[in-house]
Design a protein around this motif. Sequence first.
Motif, short mmCIF file in Angstrom:
data_model
loop_
_atom_site.label_atom_id
_atom_site.label_comp_id
_atom_site.label_asym_id
_atom_site.label_seq_id
_atom_site.Cartn_x
_atom_site.Cartn_y
_atom_site.Cartn_z
N ILE A 218 53.18 2.33 83.37
CA ILE A 218 52.90 0.90 83.83
C ILE A 218 51.99 0.98 84.94
N ASN A 219 52.27 1.82 85.89
CA ASN A 219 51.28 2.04 87.05
C ASN A 219 50.00 2.70 86.73
N SER A 220 49.92 3.55 85.65
CA SER A 220 48.66 4.17 85.17
C SER A 220 47.90 3.41 84.16
N VAL B 53 50.04 12.30 85.81
CA VAL B 53 51.17 12.63 85.29
C VAL B 53 51.70 11.80 84.33
N PRO B 54 51.78 10.41 84.28
CA PRO B 54 52.22 9.54 83.48
C PRO B 54 51.58 9.46 81.97
N ILE B 55 50.18 9.77 82.15
CA ILE B 55 49.40 9.83 80.99
C ILE B 55 49.59 11.16 80.12
N THR B 56 49.79 12.21 80.97
CA THR B 56 50.31 13.45 80.29
C THR B 56 51.55 13.36 79.55
N VAL B 57 52.59 12.62 80.35
CA VAL B 57 53.71 12.70 79.55
C VAL B 57 53.57 11.77 78.16
N ALA B 58 52.85 10.62 78.34
CA ALA B 58 52.74 9.85 76.95
C ALA B 58 52.06 10.95 76.07
N ALA B 59 51.01 11.53 76.53
CA ALA B 59 50.10 12.44 75.38
C ALA B 59 51.02 13.49 74.97
#
Lengths: 119, 230
Positions: free
Chosen positions: A75-77, B148-154
């Motif tokens: 959400i924040n990224s 980090v959140p994009i890493t987790v999503a990937a």
Amino acid sequence: MKYLKEFGIILLITCIGELFRFVIPLPIPGSIYGLVLMLVLLITKVIKLEEVKSAAQFLIAIMPVMFIPAAAGLINSWSELQPILIPALVTTVVSTFIVMAVTGITAQKIIRSSSKEEQ
Amino acid sequence: MHEFIAGSATFGVVLSLVCYYIGVLLKKKFNSGLMNPLLISIILVIIILLTFKIDYADFNSSAKYLSWLLTPATVSLAIPLYMELDRLKKNIKAIMISIFVGTVTSLAVILMFAFIFHFSHAQYVTFLPKSITTAIGMGISEEMGGIVPITVAAIIVTGILGNIIGESVLKLCKVTDPIAKGLAMGTSAHAIGTAKAMEMGEVEGAMSSLAIVTAGIITVIGANLFGMFI
């Protein structure tokens, strides 16, 4: 007491792993030091499998839910992901295909050639 | 409401668990690889946070206790690895070489795409650990300055994709050996791919679990070396 002791041992080793991370100036997460340390202690029989097995298997079983909070942080990224959404998808999808094929083919070739040697 | 959620020690945990449970139910009902409980729960949590205008920080003030368990859970991965030690020793050559080759291939392919798409360093290192288990991948991304959140999503998209396409890709490449199949699943698609490997058979499942940890450790070193290129 059984679970408390098992969880306690896992936490103690995790804590030592974090200490390694603090002392050693490498970008390696503390969890990896802990994992390797745990494996070494099991192999050297300092820790017996039964002393950590139940709690460890419980933690591994519930592991998927531990990723939810970090992933929801998308959400924040979103503003950072949006401009690279297509490249991100292409990179993710294509690399998964290639890695799977390369690993499988390599492993099979080695296993077959070494079983021929044995014969 | 805002104060309640920000002050609660359980709201984020309960919301995450309920959403995950809904995912499990949907998976049971439709029995499809697309119905991945983790994927569903993440989408549901995001929808709920957006719909009710809940700040991520408020949600995470309690949900962080779930993330907190991740480090001891990763340490616990040593236990299944130890239990498979005999099989590991027996096939050590094939296992080590193929996981190594697979992991380096992963890093090299991501480097190639990073050049093609002109990724910044932060974007590049965000994707470097995408084929390995979230626990280790998150740590690498964080240590190297990734998002980090994009890493987790990937990582999660990779796992679900591997879970769905695994059988067809291995068939297409004529990979029939159970050890090789397991190693391919675990190296390319970590824990979610391992779930599929477990369905293929016991040997596949064990080898896939082994690949999760081994590929994770190789990636820790490999990602740090590859991180220097961009």
